[in-house]
Motif scaffolding. Sequence first.
Motif, mmCIF file in Angstrom:
data_model
loop_
_atom_site.group_PDB
_atom_site.id
_atom_site.type_symbol
_atom_site.label_atom_id
_atom_site.label_comp_id
_atom_site.label_asym_id
_atom_site.label_seq_id
_atom_site.Cartn_x
_atom_site.Cartn_y
_atom_site.Cartn_z
ATOM 1 N N GLY A 1 6.679 2.383 -7.895
ATOM 2 C CA GLY A 1 5.551 2.932 -8.529
ATOM 3 C C GLY A 1 4.421 2.812 -7.620
ATOM 4 N N ARG B 1 2.306 6.093 -6.462
ATOM 5 C CA ARG B 1 0.833 6.134 -6.621
ATOM 6 C C ARG B 1 -0.126 6.212 -5.350
ATOM 7 N NH1 ARG B 1 0.523 1.229 -9.017
ATOM 8 N NH2 ARG B 1 2.214 1.338 -10.353
ATOM 9 N N TRP C 1 4.064 12.532 -10.554
ATOM 10 C CA TRP C 1 4.743 11.811 -11.699
ATOM 11 C C TRP C 1 4.907 10.425 -11.420
ATOM 12 C CZ3 TRP C 1 8.361 16.018 -10.377
ATOM 13 C CH2 TRP C 1 7.927 17.496 -11.006
ATOM 14 N N ALA C 2 3.869 9.782 -11.041
ATOM 15 C CA ALA C 2 3.967 8.336 -10.379
ATOM 16 C C ALA C 2 4.152 7.409 -11.641
ATOM 17 C CB ALA C 2 2.534 7.961 -9.907
ATOM 18 N N GLN C 3 3.927 7.767 -12.817
ATOM 19 C CA GLN C 3 3.924 6.981 -13.817
ATOM 20 C C GLN C 3 5.615 6.766 -14.353
ATOM 21 O OE1 GLN C 3 1.785 4.709 -15.226
ATOM 22 N NE2 GLN C 3 3.272 4.073 -16.799
ATOM 23 N N THR D 1 7.607 4.740 -11.931
ATOM 24 C CA THR D 1 7.327 3.236 -12.421
ATOM 25 C C THR D 1 8.151 2.945 -13.339
ATOM 26 O OG1 THR D 1 4.968 3.631 -11.637
ATOM 27 C CG2 THR D 1 5.603 1.356 -13.173
ATOM 28 N N VAL D 2 8.074 3.715 -14.522
ATOM 29 C CA VAL D 2 9.190 3.597 -15.671
ATOM 30 C C VAL D 2 10.554 3.788 -15.241
ATOM 31 C CG1 VAL D 2 9.751 4.326 -17.931
ATOM 32 C CG2 VAL D 2 7.525 4.311 -17.396
#
Length: 79
Positions: free
Chosen positions: A31, A35, A41-43, A46-47
């Motif tokens: 993540g 970022r 689609w960084a989020q 992370t997920v």
Amino acid sequence: MPFIDIFAWIVLLVVAATLVATFVALGVMPGRIARRRGHPWAQAVTVGSWATLIFGFVFWPLILVWAYVDAPAKRDAGG
């Protein structure tokens, strides 16, 4: 309690803390990379990183590669 028992507990706590720190570092790494690189689609990266670590480590390398790969640029419909 003899000294060796106390030493064993200290070693056990250090090992447990190291395992927790490694787990957290692996969960955060893709993540942060996404970022920092401005991934669209960084989020999601992370997920995906946390989900693969919690439910199985198999896809974590794929998420790490995804953090480095940007989405392809869209082409204009006109000529």
